[in-house]
Design an enzyme around this catalytic site. Structure first.
Site, PDB file in Angstrom:
ATOM      1  N   GLU A 171       0.807  -1.226   0.000  1.00 45.26           N
ATOM      2  CA  GLU A 171       0.000   0.000   0.000  1.00 45.26           C
ATOM      3  C   GLU A 171       0.839   1.274   0.000  1.00 45.26           C
ATOM      4  O   GLU A 171       0.648   2.164   0.829  1.00 45.26           O
ATOM      5  CB  GLU A 171      -0.974  -0.023   1.184  1.00 45.26           C
ATOM      6  CG  GLU A 171      -1.940  -1.196   1.129  1.00 45.26           C
ATOM      7  CD  GLU A 171      -2.889  -1.262   2.319  1.00 45.26           C
ATOM      8  OE1 GLU A 171      -2.837  -0.352   3.168  1.00 45.26           O
ATOM      9  OE2 GLU A 171      -3.685  -2.222   2.388  1.00 45.26           O
ATOM     10  N   GLU A 194      -5.789 -10.804  -1.571  1.00 45.44           N
ATOM     11  CA  GLU A 194      -6.623 -10.601  -0.376  1.00 45.44           C
ATOM     12  C   GLU A 194      -8.104 -10.573  -0.755  1.00 45.44           C
ATOM     13  O   GLU A 194      -8.861  -9.724  -0.288  1.00 45.44           O
ATOM     14  CB  GLU A 194      -6.234  -9.296   0.333  1.00 45.44           C
ATOM     15  CG  GLU A 194      -4.776  -9.217   0.728  1.00 45.44           C
ATOM     16  CD  GLU A 194      -4.414  -7.930   1.460  1.00 45.44           C
ATOM     17  OE1 GLU A 194      -5.328  -7.295   2.039  1.00 45.44           O
ATOM     18  OE2 GLU A 194      -3.223  -7.557   1.457  1.00 45.44           O
TER      19      GLU A 194
END
Length: 387
Positions: free
Chosen positions: A185, A293
């Protein structure tokens, strides 16, 4: 006696335009409304086995899930594991030099005992990282330093801490884990330059990313695969910022093997086509792609409502059809997608029960009783669905 899916489409007009909504009544073959009455738990096909000709199927796991009924779910249905929290920096090294390996080791042992592959998540992140990483020698936040000389000293200190941490972790697990999320991220389109304005970035610019990949390769050798992981990689703006970053790093010889696409989506958005477009774009750089994910919220992002224990059948059906669409597309692109990993295995323990608000969510393939949902059958045996 089998029960089946019936669909009824109603056209709904809104001030913003026309959209099609499925008013669906699902009677499937699992759980209370979705199982063939004659089907026992032992007769449920293995999810991993169903995709053996395409890619490994993984799921995030916590140390406490390695025993009991939920452990059996992992053993039967997945052949890849990733630690949901136990391998994040705050879990492994809460304070500098104080490593806590027990929870991570427990997951590694469970995977080895059951012949499962492992992914590592994650070496570098702006969350769940001890604040001590970015404190100077006097214990003050490095980001608050204004003196140029001291800022340079802090930059070197932070990068040295990062290298030391990575070396310790990778040397411990490199023989057991071959797929690594190195950084997580790092892109934020709303921040200057599109880079997340984390302490890492404020102190080192993008250098921490380069250092992290090089240190991981040095410690782990050429046998491990290194990934840059992020969410909303389907979004064209974010995707293109990430693409340019990765392209520039590759041109500098930074050892990046692939991109991890988190794929936290919902039953309405984003279009599957956008997910595939992003995968193909990064494959064009010669990179591998992993869905890292995956889950599918039953609520749109701006919806803060709560179905509680009464999730409408048509919502579960929308989810099933959308999972089917996604997996059909992923199977068609199996040459550039090396694994699909769910962020959990049962709705009972999904992180989305507490994010973005506390409520009942149902984003995974198995319900709170660990039984397969319509979405499971939609990707494992679509013949269980009937128009």
């Amino acid at each position: 006696m089998n029960k089946f899916l019936n669909k009824k489409w109603s056209l709904i007009l809104t001030m913003g335009g026309i959209f099609l909504m499925a008013t669906l009544s699902l009677i499937f073959a699992t759980g209370k409304k979705a199982f063939n009455d004659q089907t026992s738990a032992e007769d449920i096909p293995s999810l991993a086995e169903a995709f053996r000709d395409y890619f490994p199927i993984g799921a995030a796991i916590e140390p406490g899930y390695t025993t009991g009924q939920i452990a059996e779910l992992y053993k039967k249905h997945v052949n890849m594991l990733v630690a949901e929290n136990a391998m994040k920096p705050a879990s492994l090294q809460p304070t500098e030099g104080n490593f806590q390996w027990a929870d991570a080791d427990r997951i590694v042992q469970f995977a080895k005992e059951n012949g499962m592959e492992l992914r590592f998540h994650t070496l570098v992140w702006h969350n769940q990282t001890p604040t001590g990483f970015s404190l100077d020698k006097e214990g003050k936040p490095m980001v608050e330093e204004t003196d140029p000389q001291k800022r340079e000293e802090n930059r070197k200190l932070l990068l040295q801490r990062l290298e030391n941490y990575i070396r310790a972790v990778v040397l411990r697990y490199k023989d057991d884990i071959k797929s690594w999320d190195v950084v997580n991220e790092v892109i934020e389109p709303n921040d200057p330059g599109g880079m997340r304005n984390s302490p890492w970035y404020q102190i080192t610019g993008t250098e921490y990313i380069e250092v992290a990949f090089r240190a991981t390769r040095e410690a782990g050798g050429s046998d491990i695969k290194l990934y840059i992981n992020d969410y909303n990689t389907d979004d064209p703006v974010k995707r293109d910022i990430l693409y340019e970053l990765v392209k520039n790093l590759l041109e500098k010889g930074v050892p990046i093997d692939g991109v991890g696409h988190q794929t936290h989506i919902d039953i309405y958005n984003p279009p599957v086509e956008r997910i595939i477009e992003s995968i193909k774009k990064f494959a064009g750089l010669g990179l591998d792609n992993i869905i890292t994910e995956l889950d599918m919220s039953i609520y749109s992002w701006n919806d803060r409502s709560d179905y509680g224990d009464s999730i409408p059948d048509y919502i579960l059906t929308l989810q099933a059809k959308r999972y089917q669409e996604l997996f059909d597309a992923l199977k068609e692109n199996k040459d550039i997608v090396s694994a699909v990993v769910f962020w959990g295995i049962s709705d009972k323990y999904s992180w989305l029960n507490g994010f973005p608000v506390k409520r009942t969510n149902a984003p995974l393939l198995f319900d709170r009783n660990f039984m397969p949902k319509p979405a499971f059958w939609a990707i494992v045996d679509p013949s269980r669905l009937r128009e």
